[in-house]
Design a protein around this motif. Structure first.
Motif, PDB file in Angstrom:
ATOM      1  N   ALA A  15      53.467  80.386  -7.652  1.00 15.92           N
ATOM      2  CA  ALA A  15      53.170  79.124  -6.973  1.00 15.92           C
ATOM      3  C   ALA A  15      53.849  79.104  -5.623  1.00 15.92           C
ATOM      4  O   ALA A  15      54.935  79.660  -5.463  1.00 15.92           O
ATOM      5  CB  ALA A  15      53.633  77.932  -7.809  1.00 15.92           C
ATOM      6  N   SER A  17      55.718  77.037  -2.773  1.00 16.43           N
ATOM      7  CA  SER A  17      56.549  75.838  -2.705  1.00 16.43           C
ATOM      8  C   SER A  17      55.985  74.864  -1.693  1.00 16.43           C
ATOM      9  O   SER A  17      55.475  75.253  -0.644  1.00 16.43           O
ATOM     10  CB  SER A  17      57.979  76.209  -2.314  1.00 16.43           C
ATOM     11  OG  SER A  17      58.731  75.040  -2.049  1.00 16.43           O
ATOM     12  N   ALA A  18      56.077  73.598  -2.019  1.00 17.27           N
ATOM     13  CA  ALA A  18      55.632  72.553  -1.093  1.00 17.27           C
ATOM     14  C   ALA A  18      56.786  72.009  -0.267  1.00 17.27           C
ATOM     15  O   ALA A  18      56.684  70.943   0.325  1.00 17.27           O
ATOM     16  CB  ALA A  18      54.971  71.414  -1.869  1.00 17.27           C
ATOM     17  N   ARG A 263      48.316  70.296   1.738  1.00 18.61           N
ATOM     18  CA  ARG A 263      48.420  70.706   0.326  1.00 18.61           C
ATOM     19  C   ARG A 263      48.032  72.169   0.125  1.00 18.61           C
ATOM     20  O   ARG A 263      48.188  72.696  -0.990  1.00 18.61           O
ATOM     21  CB  ARG A 263      47.485  69.868  -0.553  1.00 18.61           C
ATOM     22  CG  ARG A 263      47.700  68.375  -0.563  1.00 18.61           C
ATOM     23  CD  ARG A 263      49.060  67.978  -1.081  1.00 18.61           C
ATOM     24  NE  ARG A 263      49.981  67.743   0.029  1.00 18.61           N
ATOM     25  CZ  ARG A 263      51.285  67.612  -0.110  1.00 18.61           C
ATOM     26  NH1 ARG A 263      51.848  67.719  -1.296  1.00 18.61           N
ATOM     27  NH2 ARG A 263      52.046  67.401   0.946  1.00 18.61           N
ATOM     28  N   VAL A 302      49.443  74.235  -2.904  1.00 22.00           N
ATOM     29  CA  VAL A 302      50.878  74.422  -3.063  1.00 22.00           C
ATOM     30  C   VAL A 302      51.328  73.799  -4.376  1.00 22.00           C
ATOM     31  O   VAL A 302      50.743  72.843  -4.880  1.00 22.00           O
ATOM     32  CB  VAL A 302      51.659  73.807  -1.882  1.00 22.00           C
ATOM     33  CG1 VAL A 302      51.284  74.482  -0.578  1.00 22.00           C
ATOM     34  CG2 VAL A 302      51.429  72.303  -1.785  1.00 22.00           C
ATOM     35  N   ASN A 303      52.369  74.387  -4.953  1.00 21.94           N
ATOM     36  CA  ASN A 303      52.991  73.891  -6.175  1.00 21.94           C
ATOM     37  C   ASN A 303      52.063  73.902  -7.391  1.00 21.94           C
ATOM     38  O   ASN A 303      52.314  73.201  -8.363  1.00 21.94           O
ATOM     39  CB  ASN A 303      53.560  72.483  -5.985  1.00 21.94           C
ATOM     40  CG  ASN A 303      55.009  72.531  -5.520  1.00 21.94           C
ATOM     41  OD1 ASN A 303      55.566  73.608  -5.295  1.00 21.94           O
ATOM     42  ND2 ASN A 303      55.610  71.382  -5.362  1.00 21.94           N
TER      43      ASN A 303
END
Length: 374
Positions: A15, A17-18, A263, A302-303
């Motif tokens: 994933a 990271s945001a 996003r 993201v995430n």
């Protein structure tokens, strides 16, 4: 023979990271929603199912029904009722004849109420009531559960409502049509009698990547718009209903679109030339690395974990030629395929001759015999 019956499957949950991504913007309006235009995934919402007036965004349904029941080249005679409708108009005259295409341009670019009503009378065979019934029936079939139409033009009327969720879905459906995509990104057009149409969509000239869709404004609905934009392979739809004024609507919609794009980030999910699997070759040869024939760098959410799945040969027949396809690597996020890249042989490997094969079998036999006596 090359064996794919037992596929090698490798999954890696990863994933992005945001960190550093801004918090949701503070938006003034009755309702809004931000969606991924390809998947319909809701990224941000506020009262997305609240039933509110939508003004001229209504014309999206009028246009959809027109395209389903008429051809762009059909000629429409403007009814007296359509010519007399007020507010935004294309200055149509009763008895005037225009093509469906001209009326579509007037309804979508200049948000002309007279054009929308002229189309409604044409498709409804002279009855606006019949056309409105068609609008509501079509809304039910599309799953627009918060929507009820009273007029084809969107002027204020009791009970004429929809929601941010519904109009976004309607816009996404309508934008599958190339003709609509072409019209809604136009800032101006000219129709018969030399009339020039001008768009009400200010973002077409101020927001990078925008390509539609529709604005709306009445005293009851406030300033509203469903907007669509595309950047780095990602399409974002943002709908804002009931903003207090035009400039606030434009600024808040821009922020919503920016937040939606934030996003997603490009990620090197597959790297060209990197080995992701290997295949046995036999005859004592070293396993053959299988490398990606190309790179895959999509924009991903993201995430949200994504999965790399490798499906490749666990053994290959000789000879093998460099670049020969022996599998593939697939990348998924939330079950959706983001892309697939072939896995190919990293080098050429010849098949040993008769003497070489005989020597290998003899050596293997001796090894087995040695095992029996050890």
């Amino acid at each position: 023979m090359t064996r794919f019956l037992v596929a090698a499957v490798a999954a890696a949950a990863l994933a992005l990271s945001a960190a550093g991504v801004a918090a949701p913007p503070q938006v003034r309006g009755r309702a809004f929603v931000v969606e991924n235009g390809a998947t319909g995934e809701v990224l941000l919402a506020h009262y997305a199912r609240e039933r509110v007036p939508i003004a001229s965004i209504t014309k999206l349904m009028t246009v959809l029904l027109t395209l389903e029941h008429a051809r762009p080249g059909d000629v429409v005679t403007v009814s007296p009722f359509a010519a007399e409708v007020g507010e935004s108009s294309a200055d149509l005259r009763a008895g005037e004849r225009l093509t469906v295409l001209e009326l579509l341009e007037a309804a979508l670019i200049q948000s002309a109420n007279d054009a929308a009503d002229a189309l409604a009378f044409y498709v409804g065979h002279g009855s606006e009531e019949r056309f409105v019934a068609m609008m509501n029936a079509r809304a039910r079939r599309l799953g627009l559960r918060d929507t009820h139409f009273v007029r084809p033009d969107g002027l204020d009327a009791a009970g004429h409502v929809s929601s941010a969720r519904d109009v976004t879905l309607l816009a996404r459906i309508l934008m599958h049509r190339p003709l609509v995509r072409k019209i809604v990104r136009m800032r101006a057009a000219t129709i018969s009698r030399g009339r020039t149409l001008h768009t009400w969509n200010d973002l077409l000239s101020s927001y990078p990547g925008i390509f539609g869709v529709k604005t709306g404004h009445t005293s009851a609905a406030g300033w509203s718009e469903v907007a669509a934009a595309r950047r780095r392979g990602v399409t974002i739809y943002a709908t804002l209903l009931g903003s207090p004024d035009r400039s606030t609507r434009n600024a808040d919609l821009s922020q919503l679109l920016d937040w939606g794009f934030a996003r997603y980030r490009p990620a090197a999910l597959v790297v060209k030339g990197r080995a992701y699997a290997s295949a046995e070759l036999g005859y004592g040869r070293e396993p053959l690395p299988l490398v990606a024939s190309g790179s895959l760098t999509p924009s991903v959410r993201v995430n949200v974990p994504f999965v790399r799945r490798v499906v490749a040969a666990d053994a290959a027949d000789l000879p093998v030629t460099r670049g020969q396809t022996l599998g593939r690597i697939e990348v998924f996020q939330r079950g959706r395929l983001l892309g697939s890249v072939p896995l190919v042989a990293s080098r050429s490997v010849t098949r040993p001759g008769l003497a070489g094969r005989a020597g290998w079998y003899a050596a293997r036999t001796l090894d087995h015999l040695g095992g029996w006596f050890s």
